[in-house]
Scaffold this motif. Structure first.
Motif, PDB file in Angstrom:
ATOM      1  N   ARG A  37     -57.434   6.049 -20.576  1.00 51.19           N
ATOM      2  CA  ARG A  37     -58.872   5.845 -20.714  1.00 51.19           C
ATOM      3  C   ARG A  37     -59.677   7.023 -20.161  1.00 51.19           C
ATOM      4  O   ARG A  37     -60.698   7.402 -20.689  1.00 51.19           O
ATOM      5  N   SER A  38     -59.203   7.607 -19.060  1.00 52.10           N
ATOM      6  CA  SER A  38     -59.895   8.818 -18.579  1.00 52.10           C
ATOM      7  C   SER A  38     -58.988  10.040 -18.692  1.00 52.10           C
ATOM      8  O   SER A  38     -59.020  10.953 -17.868  1.00 52.10           O
ATOM      9  N   ALA A  43     -61.189  12.411 -22.738  1.00 43.31           N
ATOM     10  CA  ALA A  43     -62.425  12.983 -22.194  1.00 43.31           C
ATOM     11  C   ALA A  43     -63.021  14.014 -23.170  1.00 43.31           C
ATOM     12  O   ALA A  43     -64.234  14.056 -23.378  1.00 43.31           O
TER      13      ALA A  43
END
Ligand code: PHE
Length: 363
Positions: A37-38, A43
């Protein structure tokens, strides 16, 4: 021309790391770092808004291609690592079939039980059946019914364990013969194995020992039958070259009486240490049942007759195995008892038969 150096850089590093991953756990770390997710690539995709509009589609496409490619590579590597891990686990848990096994020590039948069973089997083969009786006996069955006079020295407190003036530990298994005859009409063919007790203890006498006595009652039974029976017994027990001889003797309950010797198994009659230069070894007492004994049990000595014999099991075992101290049987030293263990494997051909046969001696 690389449309986006940043995506290119993330992709190249991730591909190298995927190839170098050593475990599925390593691979998961890489996935999270890049595609999580990150993650780095996530990103980059999120930051498309900050890129000039003209470049956006190109960079977006490149990032999405890299993402699909990395996902595919991770899957492929994951498959390969799972296969590797499974085979590594199988290797670690593998049984080494070349390791020597753990030996479970096997129990063994006690030499006395073994010899007693052998004696019983020989006489059962001749049609005798086994009779047993109490070890605590009355004076009547142990002595009086067997024709011992009141003042016979065997009744003496020095020789017999008395529990009361009239009860005692049996000194032989002959009382079982009286009990058997009282309980059934002739003919009789029994052997009476069991423990007996006498006040005696040295290297050839134990206060408790084992006897097997035999009794045959019928019409026209002779001392010749006794001789033939014991001759066969000796051959079965001590080997086919074995011989027996009778020597006149005395027992209150037999007339005539004889002691029976067997040819020394070690020297074959020439004389040696075992037979004390005599060539013969005494193994039992025997004789024709005394008419008074037959009358005592309600048999008619004019109608039936018979013979009896009695032997010590320890003595037979000592002769058979060349054991020179009776106490070895009762000390339960496993080094002694283990010599009678059944072999679980055939002996190795390089073991000398002489070595295997050597019995422990008391020092
Ligand atoms: N009962 C005798 C003993 O104990 C042995 C024996 C039995 C002798 C039968 C003769 C006949 O010594």
């Amino acid at each position: 021309m690389a449309p986006d150096p940043r995506v290119q850089q993330i992709r190249d590093r991730a591909l190298a790391d995927i190839a170098a991953a050593r475990s599925t756990a390593d691979l998961e770390q890489i996935r999270i770092r890049v595609l999580g997710r990150s993650g780095e690539l996530t990103a980059r995709l999120r930051s498309l808004g900050a890129i000039p509009a003209a470049e956006r589609p190109q960079v977006g496409q490149a990032a999405n291609r890299a993402k699909a490619e990395l996902e595919e590579q991770i899957q492929a590597r994951l498959q390969a690592l799972r296969v590797e891990e499974r085979s590594r686990q199988r290797e670690a848990g593998r049984v080494d079939l070349t390791l020597p096994g753990r030996v479970t020590p096997a129990g063994a039948v006690h030499p006395i039980t073994r010899v007693q069973d052998e004696i019983i089997a020989i006489f059962e083969g001749l049609g005798f059946s086994v009779a047993e009786g109490p070890e605590v006996e009355s004076d009547y069955y142990n002595f009086a019914a067997l024709n011992f006079p009141d003042d016979h020295p065997a009744r003496d407190m020095q020789d017999t364990f008395h529990l009361s003036p009239d009860t005692l530990l049996r000194t032989h298994t002959s009382p079982v013969q009286i009990r058997t005859m009282k309980a059934q009409p002739p003919p009789v063919r029994v052997i009476c194995p069991g423990k007996v007790y006498r006040r005696d203890a040295d290297i050839t006498h134990s206060p408790m020992f084992h006897q097997v006595e035999g009794l045959a009652i019928d019409r026209n039974i002779s001392m010749g039958d006794l001789r033939g029976t014991l001759d066969l017994f000796a051959r079965e027990m001590f080997g086919s070259r074995s011989r027996i001889r009778f020597r006149p003797s005395f027992f209150p309950f037999t007339e005539p009486s004889a002691e029976v010797d067997v040819l020394c198994f070690l020297c074959g009659g020439g004389g040696c240490r075992v037979c004390k230069q005599d060539g013969w070894l005494e193994i039992l007492g025997s004789g024709m049942v005394h008419p008074d004994v037959l009358r005592n049990v309600g048999y008619d000595p004019e109608e039936v007759m018979g013979w009896a014999f009695g032997m010590g099991v320890e003595r037979v075992a000592m002769l058979k195995y060349g054991i020179d101290d009776i106490r070895l049987f009762f000390e339960n030293d496993l080094r002694f008892l283990g010599q009678f263990a059944p072999l679980t494997l055939p002996p190795h051909p390089s073991l000398s038969p002489a070595g295997r046969g050597t019995r422990m001696r008391r020092r």
